[in-house]
Design an enzyme around this catalytic site. Structure first.
Site, PDB file in Angstrom:
ATOM      1  N   GLU A  22     -25.406  23.717  53.073  1.00 54.11           N
ATOM      2  CA  GLU A  22     -26.747  23.239  52.705  1.00 54.11           C
ATOM      3  C   GLU A  22     -27.699  23.547  53.839  1.00 54.11           C
ATOM      4  OE1 GLU A  22     -26.571  19.151  51.395  1.00 54.11           O
ATOM      5  OE2 GLU A  22     -25.049  19.615  49.893  1.00 54.11           O
TER       6      GLU A  22
ATOM      7  N   ARG B 285     -19.729  16.002  46.864  1.00 57.06           N
ATOM      8  CA  ARG B 285     -19.836  16.793  48.078  1.00 57.06           C
ATOM      9  C   ARG B 285     -19.628  18.257  47.785  1.00 57.06           C
ATOM     10  NH1 ARG B 285     -22.488  13.958  49.952  1.00 57.06           N
ATOM     11  NH2 ARG B 285     -22.494  12.861  51.927  1.00 57.06           N
TER      12      ARG B 285
ATOM     13  N   HIS C  25     -29.444  18.379  46.649  1.00 54.74           N
ATOM     14  CA  HIS C  25     -28.846  17.169  47.230  1.00 54.74           C
ATOM     15  C   HIS C  25     -29.793  15.960  47.089  1.00 54.74           C
ATOM     16  CE1 HIS C  25     -25.700  15.726  50.364  1.00 54.74           C
ATOM     17  NE2 HIS C  25     -26.057  14.739  49.561  1.00 54.74           N
TER      18      HIS C  25
HETATM   19  N1  LIG Z   1     -25.198  13.405  46.161  1.00 51.62           N
HETATM   20  C1  LIG Z   1     -25.513  12.421  46.956  1.00 51.62           C
HETATM   21  O1  LIG Z   1     -26.635  12.336  47.459  1.00 51.62           O
HETATM   22  C2  LIG Z   1     -24.534  11.365  47.225  1.00 51.62           C
HETATM   23  C3  LIG Z   1     -23.205  11.668  47.304  1.00 51.62           C
HETATM   24  N2  LIG Z   1     -22.294  10.679  47.582  1.00 51.62           N
HETATM   25  C4  LIG Z   1     -20.890  11.047  47.660  1.00 51.62           C
HETATM   26  O2  LIG Z   1     -20.184  10.490  46.557  1.00 51.62           O
HETATM   27  C5  LIG Z   1     -18.822  10.346  46.900  1.00 51.62           C
HETATM   28  C6  LIG Z   1     -18.268   9.048  46.331  1.00 51.62           C
HETATM   29  O3  LIG Z   1     -18.950   7.940  46.883  1.00 51.62           O
HETATM   30  P1  LIG Z   1     -18.492   6.435  46.535  1.00 51.62           P
HETATM   31  O4  LIG Z   1     -18.191   6.284  45.100  1.00 51.62           O
HETATM   32  O5  LIG Z   1     -19.488   5.562  47.167  1.00 51.62           O
HETATM   33  O6  LIG Z   1     -17.147   6.382  47.356  1.00 51.62           O
HETATM   34  P2  LIG Z   1     -15.922   5.393  47.138  1.00 51.62           P
HETATM   35  O7  LIG Z   1     -15.172   5.411  48.405  1.00 51.62           O
HETATM   36  O8  LIG Z   1     -16.358   4.094  46.582  1.00 51.62           O
HETATM   37  O9  LIG Z   1     -15.052   6.143  46.021  1.00 51.62           O
HETATM   38  C7  LIG Z   1     -14.353   7.328  46.251  1.00 51.62           C
HETATM   39  C8  LIG Z   1     -13.132   7.308  45.349  1.00 51.62           C
HETATM   40  O10 LIG Z   1     -12.488   8.570  45.476  1.00 51.62           O
HETATM   41  C9  LIG Z   1     -11.097   8.321  45.432  1.00 51.62           C
HETATM   42  N3  LIG Z   1     -10.412   9.465  46.015  1.00 51.62           N
HETATM   43  C10 LIG Z   1     -10.258   9.760  47.330  1.00 51.62           C
HETATM   44  N4  LIG Z   1      -9.561  10.903  47.461  1.00 51.62           N
HETATM   45  C11 LIG Z   1      -9.280  11.334  46.194  1.00 51.62           C
HETATM   46  C12 LIG Z   1      -8.596  12.459  45.670  1.00 51.62           C
HETATM   47  N5  LIG Z   1      -8.026  13.376  46.474  1.00 51.62           N
HETATM   48  N6  LIG Z   1      -8.505  12.583  44.336  1.00 51.62           N
HETATM   49  C13 LIG Z   1      -9.064  11.665  43.500  1.00 51.62           C
HETATM   50  N7  LIG Z   1      -9.693  10.557  43.936  1.00 51.62           N
HETATM   51  C14 LIG Z   1      -9.827  10.411  45.274  1.00 51.62           C
HETATM   52  C15 LIG Z   1     -10.919   7.046  46.184  1.00 51.62           C
HETATM   53  O11 LIG Z   1      -9.702   6.403  45.824  1.00 51.62           O
HETATM   54  C16 LIG Z   1     -12.121   6.238  45.717  1.00 51.62           C
HETATM   55  O12 LIG Z   1     -11.812   5.425  44.598  1.00 51.62           O
HETATM   56  C17 LIG Z   1     -18.782  10.461  48.423  1.00 51.62           C
HETATM   57  O13 LIG Z   1     -18.295  11.739  48.751  1.00 51.62           O
HETATM   58  C18 LIG Z   1     -20.207  10.422  48.856  1.00 51.62           C
HETATM   59  O14 LIG Z   1     -20.435  11.118  49.999  1.00 51.62           O
HETATM   60  C19 LIG Z   1     -22.670   9.391  47.747  1.00 51.62           C
HETATM   61  C20 LIG Z   1     -23.986   9.033  47.669  1.00 51.62           C
HETATM   62  C21 LIG Z   1     -25.027  10.011  47.432  1.00 51.62           C
HETATM   63  O1  LIG Z   2     -28.900  11.302  52.821  1.00 51.23           O
HETATM   64  C1  LIG Z   2     -28.904  11.735  51.673  1.00 51.23           C
HETATM   65  O2  LIG Z   2     -29.900  11.876  50.993  1.00 51.23           O
HETATM   66  C2  LIG Z   2     -27.583  12.133  51.059  1.00 51.23           C
HETATM   67  C3  LIG Z   2     -26.773  10.965  50.657  1.00 51.23           C
HETATM   68  C4  LIG Z   2     -25.349  11.286  50.554  1.00 51.23           C
HETATM   69  O3  LIG Z   2     -24.957  12.378  50.293  1.00 51.23           O
HETATM   70  C5  LIG Z   2     -24.382  10.218  50.849  1.00 51.23           C
HETATM   71  O4  LIG Z   2     -24.796   9.070  50.979  1.00 51.23           O
HETATM   72  O5  LIG Z   2     -23.193  10.535  50.948  1.00 51.23           O
END
Ligand SMILES: NC(=O)C1=CN([C@@H]2O[C@H](COP(=O)(O)OP(=O)(O)OC[C@H]3O[C@@H](n4cnc5c(N)ncnc54)[C@H](O)[C@@H]3O)[C@@H](O)[C@H]2O)C=CC1
Ligand SMILES: O=C(O)CCC(=O)C(=O)O
Length: 527
Positions: free
Chosen positions: A259, A230, A279
């Site tokens: 963004e 993020r 993104h």
């Molecule tokens: N660039 C993109 O298009 C995408 C971005 N994302 C982002 O990726 C991130 C992670 O997604 P997931 O792995 O699915 O989530 P998840 O919930 O499976 O994992 C997140 C991890 O972060 C840890 N965490 C929370 N606060 C923390 C802190 N202060 N310090 C260290 N660790 C901490 C949690 O314990 C958890 O293990 C989310 O912010 C999501 O929005 C997800 C999908 C696509």
């Molecule tokens: O909608 C998208 O392409 C972004 C996905 C994403 O950032 C998320 O799933 O957290």
């Protein structure tokens, strides 16, 4: 037919699912003001990361039942405002995990081998083999910040590429990290020892600018950082400066504090040691189908009155437990409603006791259901599973949850005790067979009755003739009795009478019933 607004580009697979139950309007690129203007028409809103669902939009969405985020992060939705308004917010927690992890891996490798610049150079007609000497990731140390779904997938791939793994995640155990081949360490050590650092944490008030100038200063000058999680987790100005001044070797960034990235963002002027993508983490054909189907199915279900499997603001309801708990949720709601009508006035305290087999289950959804029932007299359809806990808290209702697995009168039963301004009442109920709900005690007097729409409960002295007198009273008001049962502990002691009625009780009849000798109290209940 309900109406769904899709305000970001969503795969057609999702639109097809929504179209089975709703009129679907795809209207992307709307301004905040346009959204506020049109949202009152819609029952559901489906978004990706483009739409900022602000408090104003939520406040204007008087018909909105659900906001579906086709992706993971819900930081573009004002979830507290949605919760307060009773709007369920759902996401797709796993649909784009692989896409996001693979994008982060791609960013690590393309940054290490200067692929963006080399590509641009060749396309511009040059052949600069000596300019693009890269570095290998093999045997390098990767620091993963956030070892959740995406972080774990990255870990498995990085391990296979021969990298050494460190992880910082205060919410997971050292054993879990070890299973993934990672050594769990503090953030400072991870920043100092890693050659590559990849962020996979949510954006929260705690993680905003987690990676600031001071934290960046701990990195090796040869180290590189990747953010596909993020925007706003890294301080962008501090990052740009650290790369320009050679304090770190480079960065690969997919997500930004604002963004689209502003034209004058310091990141745009860093030069060749930064790789920027707009993104794209979730932008694969597979992920877009996955998230669209996942979220569209949940919107469809909620519009059909069914539960959502990945609601982020309904406390503790997990998909695999919903089916099993469903009859107990119905029971809890009915008993909550019943005990609030017996209590009459304001309730300040509710004890919810899970008994028998039910005691081995998740209690939170059952407690929420009981609160929904309890508050339904005051709030009617305004209360739901999303806002029941908040509404109870705001009304100062103290909720205590207890369990007693040793109570085995029924396979599973639920006991509620409500204390309020007019006294204390208890009710117990059970689920018989698959989903038959029974009230099994009232104020600790045993009964066995099915809840019905119109009921009369009396507290009285068990004595000859009293049942007949109540029957005559009801008859004189033209109310037909469907069934009647007395619950007592001793003969001619105190007792309760529970009557199921075919008709609602007319005004004034309670006052007459209470005058009958032997009747201590009487309550009309509408369930
Ligand atoms: N660039 C993109 O298009 C995408 C971005 N994302 C982002 O990726 C991130 C992670 O997604 P997931 O792995 O699915 O989530 P998840 O919930 O499976 O994992 C997140 C991890 O972060 C840890 N965490 C929370 N606060 C923390 C802190 N202060 N310090 C260290 N660790 C901490 C949690 O314990 C958890 O293990 C989310 O912010 C999501 O929005 C997800 C999908 C696509
Ligand atoms: O909608 C998208 O392409 C972004 C996905 C994403 O950032 C998320 O799933 O957290």
């Amino acid at each position: 037919m309900p109406k769904v607004l899709v305000s970001d580009p969503i795969d057609q697979a999702g639109i097809d699912i929504l179209s089975q139950v709703a009129q679907v309007d795809v209207n992307t690129g709307l301004s905040a003001a346009e959204l506020v203007r049109i949202i009152p028409e819609y029952d559901a809103l489906m978004i990706r990361s483009g739409t900022q669902v602000t408090k104003e939009i939520i406040e204007a969405g008087n018909l909105l039942k659900i906001i579906g985020r086709a992706g993971v992060g819900v930081d573009n939705v004002d979830v507290p405002a949605a919760t307060r308004k009773g709007i369920v917010v759902v996401n797709s927690p796993e649909g784009n995990t692989i896409a996001a992890a693979e994008h982060a891996i791609a960013m690590m490798l393309s940054m290490s081998r200067h692929i963006p610049e080399a590509n641009a150079s060749v396309k511009s007609g040059k052949w600069e083999r000596n300019r693009f000497i890269g570095v290998e990731v093999y045997k390098k140390t990767l620091g993963i910040v956030g070892l959740g779904k995406i972080g774990s997938h990255f870990a498995a791939s990085a391990k296979a590429m021969g990298m050494k793994l460190l992880a910082y995640d205060p919410f997971i155990s050292a054993e879990r990290a070890e299973q993934l081949g990672c050594r769990l360490v503090e953030l400072e050590l991870l920043m100092r020892e890693s050659d590559y650092i990849t962020l996979h944490i949510p954006k929260t008030p705690e993680t905003k600018h987690l990676i600031n100038a001071e934290v960046l200063s701990k990195m090796k000058p040869t180290a590189r950082i990747i953010n596909c999680a993020r925007g706003g987790i890294i301080d962008e100005a501090a990052l740009a400066e650290a790369i320009k001044e050679g304090k770190i070797a480079g960065a690969a960034i997919d997500v930004y504090e604002h963004e689209p990235l502003e034209a004058d963002s310091p990141l745009r002027s860093v030069g060749q040691n930064i790789v920027l993508t707009p993104h794209l983490g979730a932008s694969t054909a597979e992920a877009q189908v996955n998230v669209a189907i996942d979220v569209a199915e949940q919107i469809r279900d909620v519009l059909l009155g069914l539960p959502a499997r990945s609601a982020v603001n309904i406390p503790g309801i997990f998909p695999d437990s919903i089916e099993k708990l469903k009859p107990y949720l119905q029971l809890a709601e009915t008993l909550g409603n019943l005990v609030s009508q017996l209590a009459g006035g304001r309730v300040d305290y509710l004890n919810v006791q899970l008994q028998g087999e039910l005691a081995n289950n998740q209690s939170q959804p059952v407690v929420v259901a009981a609160l929904k029932g309890l508050l339904s007299q005051a709030l009617r359809e305004r209360v739901n599973y999303v806002n029941a806990s908040i509404e109870a808290k705001e009304r100062g209702i103290r909720v205590v949850e207890t369990r007693d697995a040793s109570i085995r009168d029924y396979t599973g039963s639920l006991h509620l005790m409500a204390k309020g301004t007019l006294g204390e009442h208890t009710v117990t109920g059970a689920v018989l067979g698959e989903n038959e709900i029974r009230i099994t005690s009232v104020d600790d007097f045993p009964v066995n009755v099915s809840p019905t729409h119109h009921m009369l409960f009396t507290l009285h002295r068990d004595m000859p003739g009293i049942i007949g007198k109540i029957g005559s009273q009801l008859g004189s008001f033209n109310v037909n009795i469907a069934s009647m049962q007395v619950g007592r502990k001793i003969v001619r002691g105190d007792a309760v009478m529970v009557l199921s009625l075919d008709d609602p009780l007319p005004e004034g009849i309670l006052a007459e019933i209470i005058k009958v000798p032997g009747i201590r109290d009487a309550y009309t209940v509408n369930l």
